[in-house]
Design an enzyme around this catalytic site. Structure first.
Site, PDB file in Angstrom:
ATOM      1  CE  LYS A   1     -17.420   4.417  45.283  1.00  0.00           C
ATOM      2  NZ  LYS A   1     -17.382   3.184  44.226  1.00  0.00           N
TER       3      LYS A   1
ATOM      4  NE  ARG B   1     -10.744   3.445  44.405  1.00  0.00           N
ATOM      5  CZ  ARG B   1     -11.631   4.088  43.639  1.00  0.00           C
ATOM      6  NH1 ARG B   1     -11.899   5.502  44.057  1.00  0.00           N
ATOM      7  NH2 ARG B   1     -12.061   3.754  42.981  1.00  0.00           N
TER       8      ARG B   1
ATOM      9  NE  ARG C   1     -19.291   3.418  35.368  1.00  0.00           N
ATOM     10  CZ  ARG C   1     -18.524   3.479  36.677  1.00  0.00           C
ATOM     11  NH1 ARG C   1     -19.000   3.734  37.698  1.00  0.00           N
ATOM     12  NH2 ARG C   1     -17.104   3.333  36.601  1.00  0.00           N
TER      13      ARG C   1
ATOM     14  NE  ARG D   1     -14.408   5.541  34.797  1.00  0.00           N
ATOM     15  CZ  ARG D   1     -14.555   5.407  36.021  1.00  0.00           C
ATOM     16  NH1 ARG D   1     -15.583   6.228  36.723  1.00  0.00           N
ATOM     17  NH2 ARG D   1     -13.840   4.959  36.966  1.00  0.00           N
TER      18      ARG D   1
ATOM     19  NE  ARG E   1     -12.578   0.534  38.160  1.00  0.00           N
ATOM     20  CZ  ARG E   1     -13.511   0.907  37.502  1.00  0.00           C
ATOM     21  NH1 ARG E   1     -13.979   0.504  36.452  1.00  0.00           N
ATOM     22  NH2 ARG E   1     -14.262   1.683  38.072  1.00  0.00           N
TER      23      ARG E   1
HETATM   24  P1  AMP Z   1     -13.248   5.994  40.386  1.00  0.00           P
HETATM   25  O1  AMP Z   1     -13.987   6.902  39.443  1.00  0.00           O
HETATM   26  O2  AMP Z   1     -13.627   6.333  41.687  1.00  0.00           O
HETATM   27  O3  AMP Z   1     -13.882   4.524  40.141  1.00  0.00           O
HETATM   28  O4  AMP Z   1     -11.864   6.283  40.190  1.00  0.00           O
HETATM   29  C1  AMP Z   1     -11.108   5.812  39.101  1.00  0.00           C
HETATM   30  C2  AMP Z   1      -9.607   5.492  39.231  1.00  0.00           C
HETATM   31  O5  AMP Z   1      -9.005   6.785  39.848  1.00  0.00           O
HETATM   32  C3  AMP Z   1      -9.424   4.366  40.072  1.00  0.00           C
HETATM   33  O6  AMP Z   1      -9.465   3.124  39.556  1.00  0.00           O
HETATM   34  C4  AMP Z   1      -8.060   4.925  40.631  1.00  0.00           C
HETATM   35  O7  AMP Z   1      -7.252   4.278  39.684  1.00  0.00           O
HETATM   36  C5  AMP Z   1      -8.026   6.121  40.529  1.00  0.00           C
HETATM   37  N1  AMP Z   1      -8.716   6.693  41.982  1.00  0.00           N
HETATM   38  C6  AMP Z   1      -9.398   7.544  42.464  1.00  0.00           C
HETATM   39  N2  AMP Z   1      -9.470   7.555  43.980  1.00  0.00           N
HETATM   40  C7  AMP Z   1      -8.600   6.818  44.171  1.00  0.00           C
HETATM   41  C8  AMP Z   1      -8.137   6.477  45.400  1.00  0.00           C
HETATM   42  N3  AMP Z   1      -8.750   7.173  46.554  1.00  0.00           N
HETATM   43  N4  AMP Z   1      -6.887   6.061  45.676  1.00  0.00           N
HETATM   44  C9  AMP Z   1      -6.223   5.676  44.463  1.00  0.00           C
HETATM   45  N5  AMP Z   1      -6.705   5.520  43.444  1.00  0.00           N
HETATM   46  C10 AMP Z   1      -7.903   6.519  43.228  1.00  0.00           C
END
Ligand code: AMP
Length: 219
Positions: free
Chosen positions: A13, A88, A127, A160, A171
């Site tokens: 994404k 989400r 990654r 990360r 996840r």
């Molecule tokens: P991402 O970079 O999108 O993979 O997000 C990393 C982490 O941030 C996720 O695993 C969640 O812990 C938190 N996070 C990001 N966006 C959301 C969301 N819309 N709702 C809940 N948690 C989020």
């Protein structure tokens, strides 16, 4: 254009959103990046989010929705955006619908990137992410020019904490249980565009582009 990008972690994404932004002159709004920025700055929001993020759990809806509501009204998003990583959950999608209604706005489309779980695990464990600009690399398929250094801003690349195997599995489960139902939610609004997220980054981008150009022509 106002778009949402849905897909499991590691679907690409962020990588594809960056290209779309460049070509269509729009901006990306990533809730994950916002949490990481807050964490780096040591804000209360960042500390709260970290207790969920580390293990790969979702940050509670009220916190994310509050942050998104504060962010999306900023002038840089006035001409459009791509939401990457939000919504989400169905609750977040309902909150977004409400917010857009209040602002008199409409979503143009929901891009869904699909990639099988075994491929996602391969991508995420390899990654590496830039500490300063959040761009991501794959150590074999999309490596930086100099190992450990971001091509764009020379930032340090790191793994990360939620890209470790246990957190990744969690996840992916969280995606299946809480985020995938959003596809039906948006299908009811007739907004979903399915994209095959397996293959070369350039080819996937071409599929996205042909879908976006169709939307553009219909506007
Ligand atoms: P991402 O970079 O999108 O993979 O997000 C990393 C982490 O941030 C996720 O695993 C969640 O812990 C938190 N996070 C990001 N966006 C959301 C969301 N819309 N709702 C809940 N948690 C989020």
């Amino acid at each position: 254009m106002k778009l949402i990008f849905i897909g499991p972690p590691g679907a690409g994404k962020g990588t594809q959103a960056e290209r779309i932004c460049k070509e269509y002159n729009t901006v990306q709004l990533s809730t994950g990046d916002l949490f990481r920025l807050n964490r780096k700055l040591g804000t209360e929001l960042g500390k709260k989010a970290q207790s969920y993020m580390g293990g790969g759990n979702l940050v509670p809806d009220e916190i994310v929705i509050g942050m998104l509501n504060d962010e999306i009204i900023k002038p840089e998003y006035a001409n459009g955006y791509i939401l990457d990583g939000f919504p989400r959950t169905v609750k977040q999608a309902e909150a977004l619908d409400k917010l857009l209604e209040e602002l008199g706005d409409n979503l143009d489309g929901v891009l869904v990137l699909s990639v099988p779980a075994d491929e996602l695990i391969k991508r995420l464990t390899a990654r590496r992410t830039c500490r300063s600009c959040n761009r991501s690399y794959h150590i074999i398929y999309n490596p930086p020019k100099v190992e450990g250094i971001c091509d764009f801003d020379n930032g340090e690349l790191y793994q990360r904490d939620d890209d470790q195997e246990e957190a990744i599995k969690n996840r992916l489960n969280v995606y299946e249980a809480q985020t995938k139902p959003l596809i039906d939610f948006y299908q009811n609004e007739d907004k979903v565009m399915m994209i095959n997220g397996v293959g070369e980054i350039d080819d996937i981008y071409s599929s996205i582009k042909s879908v976006l150009d169709k939307i553009g022509n219909h506007k």
